[in-house]
Design an enzyme around this catalytic site. Structure first.
Site, PDB file in Angstrom:
ATOM      1  N   LYS A 181      -7.339   1.734  -1.183  1.00 27.67           N
ATOM      2  CA  LYS A 181      -7.234   3.158  -0.865  1.00 27.67           C
ATOM      3  C   LYS A 181      -5.845   3.747  -1.125  1.00 27.67           C
ATOM      4  CE  LYS A 181      -6.726   2.119   4.103  1.00 27.67           C
ATOM      5  NZ  LYS A 181      -7.134   0.687   3.989  1.00 27.67           N
ATOM      6  N   TYR A 189      -6.139  -2.863   9.000  1.00 27.76           N
ATOM      7  CA  TYR A 189      -5.219  -3.568   9.890  1.00 27.76           C
ATOM      8  C   TYR A 189      -6.012  -4.462  10.856  1.00 27.76           C
ATOM      9  CZ  TYR A 189      -1.713  -4.412  13.503  1.00 27.76           C
ATOM     10  OH  TYR A 189      -0.867  -5.008  14.403  1.00 27.76           O
ATOM     11  N   GLU A 239      -4.541 -14.592  11.559  1.00 30.40           N
ATOM     12  CA  GLU A 239      -3.682 -15.199  12.573  1.00 30.40           C
ATOM     13  C   GLU A 239      -4.296 -16.461  13.179  1.00 30.40           C
ATOM     14  OE1 GLU A 239      -2.587 -12.154  15.355  1.00 30.40           O
ATOM     15  OE2 GLU A 239      -1.262 -11.145  13.927  1.00 30.40           O
ATOM     16  N   LYS A 255      10.676  -5.738   9.793  1.00 25.84           N
ATOM     17  CA  LYS A 255      10.294  -4.907   8.679  1.00 25.84           C
ATOM     18  C   LYS A 255      11.435  -3.971   8.308  1.00 25.84           C
ATOM     19  CE  LYS A 255       5.330  -4.448   9.726  1.00 25.84           C
ATOM     20  NZ  LYS A 255       4.255  -3.469  10.033  1.00 25.84           N
ATOM     21  N   ARG A 301       4.100  -0.506  16.133  1.00 26.98           N
ATOM     22  CA  ARG A 301       3.189  -1.571  16.557  1.00 26.98           C
ATOM     23  C   ARG A 301       3.962  -2.730  17.177  1.00 26.98           C
ATOM     24  NH1 ARG A 301      -0.001  -0.669  11.412  1.00 26.98           N
ATOM     25  NH2 ARG A 301      -1.829   0.531  12.011  1.00 26.98           N
ATOM     26  N   HIS A 345       0.811  -1.222   0.000  1.00 23.16           N
ATOM     27  CA  HIS A 345       0.000   0.000   0.000  1.00 23.16           C
ATOM     28  C   HIS A 345       0.841   1.267   0.000  1.00 23.16           C
ATOM     29  CE1 HIS A 345       0.921  -0.453   4.290  1.00 23.16           C
ATOM     30  NE2 HIS A 345       0.644   0.829   4.428  1.00 23.16           N
ATOM     31  N   ASP A 355      -3.662  -2.227  -1.890  1.00 20.38           N
ATOM     32  CA  ASP A 355      -4.774  -1.725  -1.078  1.00 20.38           C
ATOM     33  C   ASP A 355      -5.633  -0.770  -1.917  1.00 20.38           C
ATOM     34  OD1 ASP A 355      -6.468  -0.633   0.840  1.00 20.38           O
ATOM     35  OD2 ASP A 355      -4.907  -0.497   2.359  1.00 20.38           O
ATOM     36  N   ARG A 369     -10.502 -12.609  20.670  1.00 22.70           N
ATOM     37  CA  ARG A 369     -10.436 -12.270  19.252  1.00 22.70           C
ATOM     38  C   ARG A 369     -11.475 -13.035  18.435  1.00 22.70           C
ATOM     39  NH1 ARG A 369      -4.370 -11.618  17.016  1.00 22.70           N
ATOM     40  NH2 ARG A 369      -3.612 -10.011  18.425  1.00 22.70           N
ATOM     41  N   LYS A 377      -0.362 -30.347   9.162  1.00 19.92           N
ATOM     42  CA  LYS A 377       0.620 -30.706  10.199  1.00 19.92           C
ATOM     43  C   LYS A 377      -0.107 -30.641  11.531  1.00 19.92           C
ATOM     44  CE  LYS A 377       5.412 -29.663  11.569  1.00 19.92           C
ATOM     45  NZ  LYS A 377       5.961 -30.999  11.253  1.00 19.92           N
TER      46      LYS A 377
END
Length: 429
Positions: free
Chosen positions: A137, A167, A303, A373, A350, A110, A135, A236, A319
């Site tokens: 946007k 996100y 995740e 990153k 983050r 993005h 992305d 979550r 697995k």
């Protein structure tokens, strides 16, 4: 009556002039909306002198870039052959071993076009296939740049359906699914798919990836590091969440029903390597589709989705006894300081480290598939150093003659110079 005709003619003349003026204004405005051809300049500043991961060099030698290219990033008249050469893309398989085991890549991006281009040229091989999800946007100029770059490669394409990515939202998971649907239709008979984001960078060469994914532990097996969902993460998936304006995810305050077939939910990374048969299972199996639908209002479903399905006994390449195995990413998490690593020399975003040059030794020693990153705007010298180190390794492993355009840097001798100018001897890699 003649006066009426004269007034009528005057009115029509004025109307015509007004329409003409408005048309000119409209067309000029439309032209301003069209992205102008931009120039991409990759790393024109001096090569970093503190790149400790590079092969040792004597005091009389230094590393010097082979070229500092400027390429139009979305000019329809783009000379693809020239661009491939000037951006140092490797345009032929470097070994038969790699040619016979093509890989697929999903890259979600993005921002930071330069960082993306450097990632792409590091992982590019003509036998592989690449699906790029931009992305929705992202700026139009950025999209046009990526689109025109992709036009120059028969095995790179943009996802046919794009998501407005949030996100930790379902849209992030759906972006991967969209690319998988496109990849299955690709004429390239890829063996495994790897997902990346635009701020990843490879640690292993393509040859090392091919060999690693064919080791006994991973041959025909999916790699989805993760464990049974701990209690601290159960909110979550037990509470409904909603994406708000493509910016963030928040709980709705309602409890969710159980997952389809009461599947035990696992928790892991959003990164994976998956077999082709597993991808077909994800796209066509009713249980996989049911879990995908159930995951729409969960937090960060990427995740739990892949790792949960990879623990289903009937899923191809599953697995079911797997845990955190698989060297997929080198990531410095803030909460792992003092245990997994000794701190971030760049900065945390983050709770993930944006790497500086002093972090690179840790990445090389860890020897994961990729590191995350990097930012070319914040710490350009770290990406520079990592990129040169990786290309050196790639070319050292090649079993075909090395083309001059594949080299990113030369090692030049600066010890001797004449009044007419510096005499240099160089070796390339």
């Amino acid at each position: 009556m003649p006066q009426l005709e004269s007034a009528k003619c005057s009115f029509l003349l004025c109307l015509g002039i007004c329409i003409f003026i408005c048309s000119i204004i409209y067309l000029r405005a439309k032209r301003l909306d069209i992205p102008k051809a931009q120039r991409l300049s990759l790393s024109c500043y001096p090569f970093p002198v503190n790149c400790q991961i590079l092969p040792p060099s004597s005091s009389s030698m230094k590393w010097q870039r082979t070229a500092c290219p400027e390429v139009s990033t979305f000019d329809d008249r783009l000379n693809c052959s020239k661009m491939q050469t000037e951006l140092h893309f490797i345009m032929e398989p470097l070994s038969r071993e790699e040619e016979e085991y093509p890989l697929a890549f999903i890259i979600t991006i993005h921002k930071e076009f330069e960082t993306f281009v450097r990632l792409l040229r590091a992982i590019y091989a003509p036998q592989n296939v690449y699906c790029i999800h931009i992305d929705y946007k992202a700026p139009e100029g950025y999209k046009a740049s990526v689109r025109n770059l992709a036009k120059c490669f028969p095995n790179i394409f943009l996802a046919s359906i794009t998501e407005n990515v949030t996100y930790a939202g379902f849209s992030r998971l759906k972006a991967d699914i969209n690319c998988m649907e496109d990849l299955i239709r690709s004429p390239v008979k890829w063996r495994k798919v790897i997902n990346l984001c635009g701020q990843d960078f490879p640690t292993k060469s393509n040859l090392e990836l091919v060999r690693y994914l064919q080791e006994v532990e991973w041959k025909d097996i999916n790699m989805t590091p993760g464990v049974k969902q701990p209690k601290s993460m159960q909110h979550r998936t037990q509470m409904q969440h909603v994406e708000v304006q493509g910016l963030y995810v928040m709980p709705k305050g309602h409890k969710k029903g159980p997952p389809p077939h009461n599947l035990p939910i696992y928790f892991g990374t959003a990164y994976y390597t998956l077999t082709r048969r597993f991808v077909e299972y994800v796209l066509n199996n009713s249980l996989a589709k049911g879990l995908l639908e159930w995951s729409k209002d969960t937090y960060s479903p990427d995740e739990h989705y892949w790792v949960t399905l990879n623990h289903v006994k009937d899923a191809p390449g599953s697995k079911i006894d797997g845990g955190w195995e698989g060297d997929i990413r080198a990531i410095k998490w803030r909460n792992q300081e003092g245990t997994a690593h000794q701190g971030c020399n760049g900065r945390y975003v983050r709770d993930i480290c944006i790497y500086a040059t002093k972090d690179l030794n840790w990445i090389v020693e860890k020897n994961s598939m990729f590191a995350n990153k990097f930012e070319s705007t914040s710490f350009p010298e770290a990406l520079d150093c990592m990129e040169q180190w990786h290309r050196h390794k790639v070319l050292q492993q090649a079993t075909v003659p090395i083309q001059p355009s594949w080299q990113l840097a030369t090692e030049v001798n600066i010890s001797s110079a004449s009044p007419a100018g510096m005499k240099v001897k160089s070796k390339t890699w």
